[in-house]
Design a protein around this motif. Sequence first.
Motif, PDB file in Angstrom:
ATOM      1  N   PHE A   1     -19.697 -35.075  10.413  1.00 16.16           N
ATOM      2  CA  PHE A   1     -19.699 -35.754  11.708  1.00 16.16           C
ATOM      3  C   PHE A   1     -20.665 -35.009  12.633  1.00 16.16           C
ATOM      4  O   PHE A   1     -20.593 -33.787  12.767  1.00 16.16           O
ATOM      5  CB  PHE A   1     -18.298 -35.747  12.327  1.00 16.16           C
ATOM      6  CG  PHE A   1     -17.278 -36.500  11.522  1.00 16.16           C
ATOM      7  CD1 PHE A   1     -17.021 -37.835  11.764  1.00 16.16           C
ATOM      8  CD2 PHE A   1     -16.565 -35.863  10.513  1.00 16.16           C
ATOM      9  CE1 PHE A   1     -16.077 -38.532  11.028  1.00 16.16           C
ATOM     10  CE2 PHE A   1     -15.618 -36.544   9.768  1.00 16.16           C
ATOM     11  CZ  PHE A   1     -15.375 -37.883  10.022  1.00 16.16           C
ATOM     12  N   GLU A   2     -21.552 -35.755  13.284  1.00 15.41           N
ATOM     13  CA  GLU A   2     -22.505 -35.171  14.227  1.00 15.41           C
ATOM     14  C   GLU A   2     -22.050 -35.463  15.656  1.00 15.41           C
ATOM     15  O   GLU A   2     -21.604 -36.570  15.960  1.00 15.41           O
ATOM     16  CB  GLU A   2     -23.905 -35.751  13.996  1.00 15.41           C
ATOM     17  CG  GLU A   2     -24.470 -35.519  12.596  1.00 15.41           C
ATOM     18  CD  GLU A   2     -24.931 -34.088  12.374  1.00 15.41           C
ATOM     19  OE1 GLU A   2     -24.943 -33.307  13.352  1.00 15.41           O
ATOM     20  OE2 GLU A   2     -25.280 -33.754  11.225  1.00 15.41           O
ATOM     21  N   ASN A   3     -22.193 -34.451  16.523  1.00 16.76           N
ATOM     22  CA  ASN A   3     -21.824 -34.580  17.942  1.00 16.76           C
ATOM     23  C   ASN A   3     -20.429 -35.193  18.080  1.00 16.76           C
ATOM     24  O   ASN A   3     -20.257 -36.293  18.606  1.00 16.76           O
ATOM     25  CB  ASN A   3     -22.851 -35.425  18.689  1.00 16.76           C
ATOM     26  CG  ASN A   3     -24.203 -34.745  18.752  1.00 16.76           C
ATOM     27  OD1 ASN A   3     -24.287 -33.516  18.785  1.00 16.76           O
ATOM     28  ND2 ASN A   3     -25.267 -35.530  18.755  1.00 16.76           N
ATOM     29  N   ILE A   4     -19.454 -34.456  17.619  1.00 18.48           N
ATOM     30  CA  ILE A   4     -18.083 -34.955  17.569  1.00 18.48           C
ATOM     31  C   ILE A   4     -17.234 -34.308  18.654  1.00 18.48           C
ATOM     32  O   ILE A   4     -17.437 -33.144  19.026  1.00 18.48           O
ATOM     33  CB  ILE A   4     -17.459 -34.698  16.176  1.00 18.48           C
ATOM     34  CG1 ILE A   4     -16.080 -35.354  16.069  1.00 18.48           C
ATOM     35  CG2 ILE A   4     -17.394 -33.208  15.865  1.00 18.48           C
ATOM     36  CD1 ILE A   4     -15.501 -35.334  14.669  1.00 18.48           C
ATOM     37  N   GLU A   5     -16.300 -35.076  19.178  1.00 20.10           N
ATOM     38  CA  GLU A   5     -15.321 -34.577  20.137  1.00 20.10           C
ATOM     39  C   GLU A   5     -13.969 -35.159  19.764  1.00 20.10           C
ATOM     40  O   GLU A   5     -13.869 -36.344  19.422  1.00 20.10           O
ATOM     41  CB  GLU A   5     -15.682 -34.971  21.565  1.00 20.10           C
ATOM     42  CG  GLU A   5     -14.723 -34.407  22.613  1.00 20.10           C
ATOM     43  CD  GLU A   5     -15.167 -34.687  24.032  1.00 20.10           C
ATOM     44  OE1 GLU A   5     -14.532 -34.164  24.967  1.00 20.10           O
ATOM     45  OE2 GLU A   5     -16.158 -35.430  24.207  1.00 20.10           O
ATOM     46  N   GLY A   6     -12.922 -34.331  19.811  1.00 18.91           N
ATOM     47  CA  GLY A   6     -11.623 -34.818  19.382  1.00 18.91           C
ATOM     48  C   GLY A   6     -10.465 -34.108  20.037  1.00 18.91           C
ATOM     49  O   GLY A   6     -10.608 -33.024  20.613  1.00 18.91           O
ATOM     50  N   THR A   7      -9.298 -34.748  19.952  1.00 17.07           N
ATOM     51  CA  THR A   7      -8.062 -34.198  20.482  1.00 17.07           C
ATOM     52  C   THR A   7      -6.898 -34.873  19.776  1.00 17.07           C
ATOM     53  O   THR A   7      -7.062 -35.943  19.172  1.00 17.07           O
ATOM     54  CB  THR A   7      -7.956 -34.424  22.003  1.00 17.07           C
ATOM     55  OG1 THR A   7      -6.749 -33.826  22.492  1.00 17.07           O
ATOM     56  CG2 THR A   7      -7.928 -35.908  22.336  1.00 17.07           C
TER      57      THR A   7
END
Length: 523
Positions: free
Chosen positions: A139-145
């Motif tokens: 995954f490129e440029n990923i943000e998660g929570t």
Amino acid sequence: MFGGWAAIGAVAVAVGAQAPQVPAQSPGVLLDEQIRIVGSQTYQNLVTGVSRFSNGVTVYYGPTKITAESVVADRGKQTASASGNVIITDPEGTIQATDIELNWAEGSRRATAQNVRIELAGARLRAKSAVLTDTLWVFENIEGTTCGQNTPFYSIRSPRFEIVPGKSGTLVKPVVSLFGRKLLTLPSQRFNLDPRVQGIRPPNIAYRKDQGIGIAWNGQFLIDSQTAGAFDLGAFRGGYPNYSLGISRSFVSSEKTKAFITPRDDLGDRFNVGYFDSIELNSPNAGFRNLSNPRSTLAVSTQFNRGAVIGPSELSYSRPLDIAYELGGKSGSIGTIGQIRAQNIRAQGYPSVNRISMGGTAITDVLPVGKRLGVVGSIDAQSFLSQNQYGWARASAGLVYEPISQLRLGAATFLGKEFGESDFPADELYAKSGYALRADLTLGGLRARYMLKYDTQRKWYDREYSINQAIGCIEAFVLYRQYPQTYLVGVKLRVDQFVDLLQRKKFERTKPVPMKKTVISGG
């Protein structure tokens, strides 16, 4: 995750296998018992083998629903693409992307997606792009929570997230934010996802009652798919440094077991797989599930200045050479584990001993005897053969009652017997005859467990409790065990479901799905 995207590939294969068709208007095309595709326009090129569905397409693949503006499948090249607000809805979660491309050719399986949004296993993720193969997810440029709020309590952002399913993961320079505000940037993090090893933990400051404050570092790591190394290092102010090094080889394929490759330590907590043994087990059949995993492992280790659960806490043991073979698995409703060891062992104030030790455990699944009543049982035994000959055996049986779904009550009795003269205090049976009482309560986000143990000689020798309170995406916890002495308190992120997903080597559904044949008339 890959399974949901690969549904498009399965649809494309089935489409190409149908009898040749000319451009047509159709409310639905039934491909087989599980695959149905609905589109305003359907077109197939008989020469190239390319199928096109456009003007709003819905694909039903068993329980998975895929919607897109258009779908193009090339059976000859074994590729497919979906474009225009692609949404994959599955019992496991939801995936959204602007475009998805698939290759399902043997040896080249690959899924590529742009502008991805994922809600899966309790996690919410956004990525600029994703590339998935059977062996690597990127995954490129990923943000998660794992928080559900619009402004989450925490989130993690990374320019690149790599996952080797069921083995390991790497987060490149992750940025941690709290309530939407950047907190810190960490060095790149590599973490273990293989349930057969614990991974390598960072060194930590620890406290031992008899030695004071010190530094401890331990871990397990894979050398190859069936070989693991293990180490345990410690240095404390009031004692000598200690170390343990070992290598273990499993003869069971990684596809067939989730059991630790490194064998159980015979100086550790020997009663830790039964519901009435440890408060850390959250269900009556947890021990049975653990011992149901096939085991066949040969291990060699060396240890210096190790402590033991049984006996005086200040007494340390050294084993210059320890060779162990561990075997286990399920037989009907019984889970088993057994060991045989050849070792040289010594303790402070005791002579060095060369000996053979043999031991094992058999534990039952919950055997129902009524609508809300069940029986559990176990047998443990161990013997030591040296100049002295010593052994012990212990049997346990208990009742578990659930008057309501939120409450579980239990009581068990145990009886043990020793034979001969032991070499060391760590060999002996600590509690020989008595009973245990336990209660588990679940109320919404609260999970509380409490247990008492009584021995005819030691009286009330053990009190254990565990309290977990879920607060959104975090969980506060307290764990206490009087014997063996354990006390933990802290806060952790609720990421268990997501980690479980990443630990799977293959996509498998975890939620029940009703399956029925779809019939379309006039399609």
